[in-house]
Design a protein around this motif. Structure first.
Motif, PDB file in Angstrom:
ATOM      1  N   GLN A 159       0.819  -1.201   0.000  1.00  0.00           N
ATOM      2  CA  GLN A 159       0.000   0.000   0.000  1.00  0.00           C
ATOM      3  C   GLN A 159       0.858   1.258   0.000  1.00  0.00           C
ATOM      4  O   GLN A 159       1.909   1.304   0.643  1.00  0.00           O
ATOM      5  CB  GLN A 159      -0.915   0.010   1.226  1.00  0.00           C
ATOM      6  CG  GLN A 159      -2.020  -1.031   1.186  1.00  0.00           C
ATOM      7  CD  GLN A 159      -2.919  -0.913   2.393  1.00  0.00           C
ATOM      8  OE1 GLN A 159      -2.644  -1.447   3.447  1.00  0.00           O
ATOM      9  NE2 GLN A 159      -4.003  -0.182   2.235  1.00  0.00           N
ATOM     10  N   ALA A 160       0.406   2.252  -0.707  1.00  0.00           N
ATOM     11  CA  ALA A 160       1.081   3.543  -0.690  1.00  0.00           C
ATOM     12  C   ALA A 160       0.729   4.280   0.596  1.00  0.00           C
ATOM     13  O   ALA A 160      -0.375   4.161   1.126  1.00  0.00           O
ATOM     14  CB  ALA A 160       0.670   4.378  -1.893  1.00  0.00           C
ATOM     15  N   GLN A 161       1.693   5.042   1.099  1.00  0.00           N
ATOM     16  CA  GLN A 161       1.470   5.920   2.250  1.00  0.00           C
ATOM     17  C   GLN A 161       1.617   7.365   1.777  1.00  0.00           C
ATOM     18  O   GLN A 161       2.607   7.715   1.137  1.00  0.00           O
ATOM     19  CB  GLN A 161       2.496   5.653   3.351  1.00  0.00           C
ATOM     20  CG  GLN A 161       2.529   4.243   3.880  1.00  0.00           C
ATOM     21  CD  GLN A 161       3.668   4.065   4.879  1.00  0.00           C
ATOM     22  OE1 GLN A 161       3.631   4.623   5.989  1.00  0.00           O
ATOM     23  NE2 GLN A 161       4.676   3.320   4.502  1.00  0.00           N
TER      24      GLN A 161
ATOM     25  N   ASN B 239      -3.005  16.481 -11.124  1.00  0.00           N
ATOM     26  CA  ASN B 239      -3.642  16.203 -12.411  1.00  0.00           C
ATOM     27  C   ASN B 239      -2.836  16.703 -13.593  1.00  0.00           C
ATOM     28  O   ASN B 239      -2.969  16.164 -14.699  1.00  0.00           O
ATOM     29  CB  ASN B 239      -5.039  16.825 -12.465  1.00  0.00           C
ATOM     30  CG  ASN B 239      -6.046  16.074 -11.630  1.00  0.00           C
ATOM     31  OD1 ASN B 239      -6.070  14.846 -11.639  1.00  0.00           O
ATOM     32  ND2 ASN B 239      -6.862  16.785 -10.890  1.00  0.00           N
ATOM     33  N   SER B 240      -2.016  17.719 -13.412  1.00  0.00           N
ATOM     34  CA  SER B 240      -1.346  18.320 -14.562  1.00  0.00           C
ATOM     35  C   SER B 240       0.172  18.410 -14.438  1.00  0.00           C
ATOM     36  O   SER B 240       0.866  18.543 -15.451  1.00  0.00           O
ATOM     37  CB  SER B 240      -1.914  19.717 -14.835  1.00  0.00           C
ATOM     38  OG  SER B 240      -1.689  20.575 -13.729  1.00  0.00           O
ATOM     39  N   ASP B 241       0.719  18.366 -13.231  1.00  0.00           N
ATOM     40  CA  ASP B 241       2.164  18.474 -13.063  1.00  0.00           C
ATOM     41  C   ASP B 241       2.872  17.182 -13.481  1.00  0.00           C
ATOM     42  O   ASP B 241       2.249  16.125 -13.611  1.00  0.00           O
ATOM     43  CB  ASP B 241       2.508  18.782 -11.602  1.00  0.00           C
ATOM     44  CG  ASP B 241       2.220  20.229 -11.232  1.00  0.00           C
ATOM     45  OD1 ASP B 241       1.829  21.003 -12.128  1.00  0.00           O
ATOM     46  OD2 ASP B 241       2.380  20.574 -10.045  1.00  0.00           O
ATOM     47  N   THR B 242       4.176  17.277 -13.666  1.00  0.00           N
ATOM     48  CA  THR B 242       5.004  16.110 -13.976  1.00  0.00           C
ATOM     49  C   THR B 242       5.309  15.351 -12.692  1.00  0.00           C
ATOM     50  O   THR B 242       5.914  15.901 -11.763  1.00  0.00           O
ATOM     51  CB  THR B 242       6.318  16.538 -14.640  1.00  0.00           C
ATOM     52  OG1 THR B 242       6.022  17.179 -15.889  1.00  0.00           O
ATOM     53  CG2 THR B 242       7.216  15.337 -14.898  1.00  0.00           C
ATOM     54  N   LEU B 243       4.875  14.106 -12.629  1.00  0.00           N
ATOM     55  CA  LEU B 243       5.146  13.254 -11.475  1.00  0.00           C
ATOM     56  C   LEU B 243       6.261  12.270 -11.817  1.00  0.00           C
ATOM     57  O   LEU B 243       6.312  11.733 -12.922  1.00  0.00           O
ATOM     58  CB  LEU B 243       3.897  12.484 -11.057  1.00  0.00           C
ATOM     59  CG  LEU B 243       2.652  13.309 -10.725  1.00  0.00           C
ATOM     60  CD1 LEU B 243       1.528  12.399 -10.250  1.00  0.00           C
ATOM     61  CD2 LEU B 243       2.951  14.380  -9.685  1.00  0.00           C
ATOM     62  N   LYS B 244       7.139  12.040 -10.852  1.00  0.00           N
ATOM     63  CA  LYS B 244       8.252  11.110 -11.034  1.00  0.00           C
ATOM     64  C   LYS B 244       8.205  10.013  -9.973  1.00  0.00           C
ATOM     65  O   LYS B 244       7.785  10.240  -8.832  1.00  0.00           O
ATOM     66  CB  LYS B 244       9.589  11.839 -10.922  1.00  0.00           C
ATOM     67  CG  LYS B 244       9.917  12.758 -12.092  1.00  0.00           C
ATOM     68  CD  LYS B 244      10.552  11.992 -13.240  1.00  0.00           C
ATOM     69  CE  LYS B 244      11.121  12.938 -14.292  1.00  0.00           C
ATOM     70  NZ  LYS B 244      11.805  12.206 -15.370  1.00  0.00           N
ATOM     71  N   VAL B 245       8.662   8.830 -10.372  1.00  0.00           N
ATOM     72  CA  VAL B 245       8.821   7.698  -9.464  1.00  0.00           C
ATOM     73  C   VAL B 245      10.307   7.410  -9.340  1.00  0.00           C
ATOM     74  O   VAL B 245      10.996   7.242 -10.356  1.00  0.00           O
ATOM     75  CB  VAL B 245       8.079   6.457  -9.997  1.00  0.00           C
ATOM     76  CG1 VAL B 245       8.451   5.223  -9.198  1.00  0.00           C
ATOM     77  CG2 VAL B 245       6.577   6.673  -9.953  1.00  0.00           C
TER      78      VAL B 245
ATOM     79  N   VAL C 222       6.875   8.715  -4.990  1.00  0.00           N
ATOM     80  CA  VAL C 222       6.217   9.526  -6.012  1.00  0.00           C
ATOM     81  C   VAL C 222       6.338  10.987  -5.605  1.00  0.00           C
ATOM     82  O   VAL C 222       5.992  11.349  -4.475  1.00  0.00           O
ATOM     83  CB  VAL C 222       4.732   9.141  -6.178  1.00  0.00           C
ATOM     84  CG1 VAL C 222       4.071   9.992  -7.260  1.00  0.00           C
ATOM     85  CG2 VAL C 222       4.590   7.658  -6.505  1.00  0.00           C
ATOM     86  N   SER C 223       6.835  11.818  -6.519  1.00  0.00           N
ATOM     87  CA  SER C 223       7.012  13.237  -6.214  1.00  0.00           C
ATOM     88  C   SER C 223       6.579  14.083  -7.403  1.00  0.00           C
ATOM     89  O   SER C 223       6.522  13.608  -8.545  1.00  0.00           O
ATOM     90  CB  SER C 223       8.469  13.535  -5.857  1.00  0.00           C
ATOM     91  OG  SER C 223       9.339  13.153  -6.908  1.00  0.00           O
TER      92      SER C 223
ATOM     93  N   LEU D 230       6.863  16.034  -2.222  1.00  0.00           N
ATOM     94  CA  LEU D 230       6.690  14.589  -2.142  1.00  0.00           C
ATOM     95  C   LEU D 230       5.197  14.283  -2.052  1.00  0.00           C
ATOM     96  O   LEU D 230       4.439  15.035  -1.437  1.00  0.00           O
ATOM     97  CB  LEU D 230       7.403  14.029  -0.914  1.00  0.00           C
ATOM     98  CG  LEU D 230       8.905  14.301  -0.817  1.00  0.00           C
ATOM     99  CD1 LEU D 230       9.462  13.732   0.476  1.00  0.00           C
ATOM    100  CD2 LEU D 230       9.632  13.720  -2.024  1.00  0.00           C
ATOM    101  N   VAL D 231       4.783  13.187  -2.674  1.00  0.00           N
ATOM    102  CA  VAL D 231       3.365  12.814  -2.671  1.00  0.00           C
ATOM    103  C   VAL D 231       3.131  11.587  -1.794  1.00  0.00           C
ATOM    104  O   VAL D 231       2.417  11.640  -0.795  1.00  0.00           O
ATOM    105  CB  VAL D 231       2.863  12.562  -4.104  1.00  0.00           C
ATOM    106  CG1 VAL D 231       1.386  12.154  -4.086  1.00  0.00           C
ATOM    107  CG2 VAL D 231       3.068  13.794  -4.970  1.00  0.00           C
ATOM    108  N   CYS D 232       3.724  10.464  -2.164  1.00  0.00           N
ATOM    109  CA  CYS D 232       3.493   9.233  -1.416  1.00  0.00           C
ATOM    110  C   CYS D 232       4.682   8.301  -1.595  1.00  0.00           C
ATOM    111  O   CYS D 232       5.546   8.514  -2.455  1.00  0.00           O
ATOM    112  CB  CYS D 232       2.199   8.551  -1.841  1.00  0.00           C
ATOM    113  SG  CYS D 232       2.149   8.034  -3.571  1.00  0.00           S
ATOM    114  N   VAL D 233       4.708   7.237  -0.794  1.00  0.00           N
ATOM    115  CA  VAL D 233       5.814   6.294  -0.820  1.00  0.00           C
ATOM    116  C   VAL D 233       5.272   4.884  -0.625  1.00  0.00           C
ATOM    117  O   VAL D 233       4.323   4.659   0.120  1.00  0.00           O
ATOM    118  CB  VAL D 233       6.852   6.641   0.278  1.00  0.00           C
ATOM    119  CG1 VAL D 233       6.225   6.636   1.663  1.00  0.00           C
ATOM    120  CG2 VAL D 233       8.056   5.694   0.223  1.00  0.00           C
TER     121      VAL D 233
END
Length: 212
Positions: free
Chosen positions: A5-7, A24-30, A167-168, A180-183
């Motif tokens: 699960q993501a946190q 929704n529109s920004d560049t997300l990186k893993v 994910v950022s 930072l978004v989630c891990v």
């Protein structure tokens, strides 16, 4: 990708409310990080807080892979995943009754559902046992973060070891302002097996956040 699960980083809420991130529109990186990284789920907010990213090797590219995000509100009776009897349910799965009652339920104990549907509680925070599954009533709506299904790194992917997948949001100008978004914390070291490294997100997305 293993089923973990993501946190959500706690301070991701600050980034969203301060309009620093647009999922929704920004560049997300893993990106992938070794077990030497100290996870700060309640303290870290920006890419500059990250350490111990894997180097470019074994099919991995330092700086990570780009993914497409979507962030949307879904009300309970519009939720696509419905309860089914005698069915295996993973921890964290979110379901609504087969006949919607205006509430959503998260599996807080994984298992196989019973032969008949339970009597669903309609008080947020209460639980019900359904065969081997325990459901928690989480509310009347959720915000869902979805990254879709994509190949992050093509075969042969043999990089590693890593423990964390982060994910950022990389659209803001520098590491000290990129939220930072989630891990995903895999708990143990992971190493690529030589095939492609695919991100296959569940139908509920990678995060379901109760809001109603």
């Amino acid at each position: 990708m293993p089923n973990v699960q993501a946190q959500l980083y706690a301070k991701a809420w600050l980034s969203l409310l301060n309009k620093e991130a647009d999922l929704n529109s920004d560049t997300l990186k893993v990106t992938l990080h070794s077990s030497s990284h100290t996870l700060g789920i309640n303290t870290h907010q920006y890419v500059s807080d990250l350490t111990d990213e894997l180097s470019t090797a074994g099919g991995y590219t330092a700086g990570g892979a780009t993914v497409t995000g979507s962030f949307a509100l879904t009300v309970a009776n519009s939720w696509a995943s419905t309860h089914a009897t005698a069915t295996a349910v993973p921890l964290g799965a979110v379901r609504r009754p087969s006949t919607g009652n205006g509430y959503l339920y998260r599996a807080v104990v994984a298992g196989t559902t019973g032969g008949t549907a339970p009597t669903w509680p309609t008080v947020v925070g209460t639980t019900v046992i359904d065969g081997g599954v325990t459901w928690l009533c989480i509310g009347t709506a959720v915000v869902v973060l979805d990254l879709g299904d994509t190949t992050l790194w093509a075969a042969p992917f043999t990089a590693g070891p890593w423990r964390y997948l982060v994910v950022s949001d990389r659209t803001p100008g520098s590491a000290s302002t990129q939220p930072l978004v989630c891990v995903f914390d895999f708990g143990t070291d992971q190493t690529g097996g030589g095939g492609a490294y695919d991100l296959a997100t569940p139908v509920e997305g990678i995060l379901t956040i109760p809001v109603g």
